[in-house]
Design a protein around this motif. Sequence first.
Motif, PDB file in Angstrom:
ATOM      1  N   ASN A 296       3.627   0.206   0.585  1.00 46.18           N
ATOM      2  CA  ASN A 296       3.666  -0.816   1.638  1.00 46.18           C
ATOM      3  C   ASN A 296       3.598  -2.216   1.038  1.00 46.18           C
ATOM      4  O   ASN A 296       4.259  -3.146   1.515  1.00 46.18           O
ATOM      5  N   ALA A 297       2.783  -2.363  -0.010  1.00 47.92           N
ATOM      6  CA  ALA A 297       2.666  -3.669  -0.672  1.00 47.92           C
ATOM      7  C   ALA A 297       4.006  -4.072  -1.298  1.00 47.92           C
ATOM      8  O   ALA A 297       4.410  -5.242  -1.248  1.00 47.92           O
ATOM      9  N   ILE A 298       4.705  -3.097  -1.871  1.00 47.00           N
ATOM     10  CA  ILE A 298       6.019  -3.368  -2.455  1.00 47.00           C
ATOM     11  C   ILE A 298       6.997  -3.793  -1.373  1.00 47.00           C
ATOM     12  O   ILE A 298       7.739  -4.777  -1.522  1.00 47.00           O
ATOM     13  N   GLU A 299       7.013  -3.062  -0.261  1.00 46.01           N
ATOM     14  CA  GLU A 299       7.916  -3.405   0.845  1.00 46.01           C
ATOM     15  C   GLU A 299       7.659  -4.814   1.361  1.00 46.01           C
ATOM     16  O   GLU A 299       8.597  -5.575   1.631  1.00 46.01           O
ATOM     17  N   ARG A 300       6.399  -5.166   1.501  1.00 45.66           N
ATOM     18  CA  ARG A 300       6.048  -6.502   1.999  1.00 45.66           C
ATOM     19  C   ARG A 300       6.489  -7.579   0.997  1.00 45.66           C
ATOM     20  O   ARG A 300       7.001  -8.633   1.385  1.00 45.66           O
ATOM     21  N   ALA A 301       6.294  -7.296  -0.283  1.00 44.15           N
ATOM     22  CA  ALA A 301       6.686  -8.268  -1.318  1.00 44.15           C
ATOM     23  C   ALA A 301       8.204  -8.450  -1.358  1.00 44.15           C
ATOM     24  O   ALA A 301       8.699  -9.566  -1.546  1.00 44.15           O
ATOM     25  N   ILE A 302       8.956  -7.362  -1.179  1.00 42.29           N
ATOM     26  CA  ILE A 302      10.417  -7.448  -1.159  1.00 42.29           C
ATOM     27  C   ILE A 302      10.866  -8.425  -0.078  1.00 42.29           C
ATOM     28  O   ILE A 302      11.720  -9.288  -0.298  1.00 42.29           O
TER      29      ILE A 302
END
Length: 277
Positions: free
Chosen positions: A94-100
């Motif tokens: 989820n953190a990766i998705e938000r950062a993207i």
Amino acid sequence: MKKKILIPTDFSDNAWAAVVYTLHLYKDVECKFYFLHSTKMSASTMSNLSNKLLKVMTNSALKELNDLKAMAEHSNSNSNHEFEITLSVEDLSNAIERAISKYSIDLIIMGTKGASGKSQFLFGTHTIRAIKKIKNCPIFIVPEEFDFSEPKQIAFPTDFKHFFDEELLPLKQLAELYNSKIRVVHISEEEELSDVQNYNLTMLQSYLKDHAVSIHWMPNYAKKTQEINDFIEELGIDILVMINYKHSLIEKIVREPVVKKIGFNPVIPVLVVPYSR
């Protein structure tokens, strides 16, 4: 335009090795690197920790991120590169998705342990989850302790059953970095290609016409993963590029009911590109 690269990290030596590889790979490209660390804990763990202790842990993670940034800046000293840190309390995917979304990320770099000896693990759990979940950004996976060398040979396995256009852009961009040769690998399951396969082959050749490309036909073994391994070894392949669509080889690898050794050892970096249709 700067290339924006997200590098999740757990501060391990393996994660740092992935950073070093990436800095070398993109040494001539203007990049902004984002170091991401996730501090997500279970609800039961959170309830057992005081607010003071949680703050100490958060501050410790921030210090490690800042130390990582300083180490990258010191070891790199490349005017093309700049670095930023981001700390998340979400789970890593989820953190990766938000950062993207927040930073308009172009590429994710993840370090992972290779399957060697008696190890039953192909990719780390976090890497597998990211491959399954992230549908809008390529993921570049760097094996444990992999030393950088200029990638002169890039392998791209395909069954010619899918039409690719924009999905091939990350492959083209990667090949352009070092004028790498693209070796298209087809594992021959059929005696001859269908009309659809022939059309997709023609379109693939047209799309890659500005690059050095060769087509290779491999006999159909029982294990396709073994064929890819053999091809990598025989031709000295430096990077493997795979499109992640339904029933693709990479999807089969990460969808194993138990993460087990099935003959695919990520001994070279692997670029996984999501299929956008």
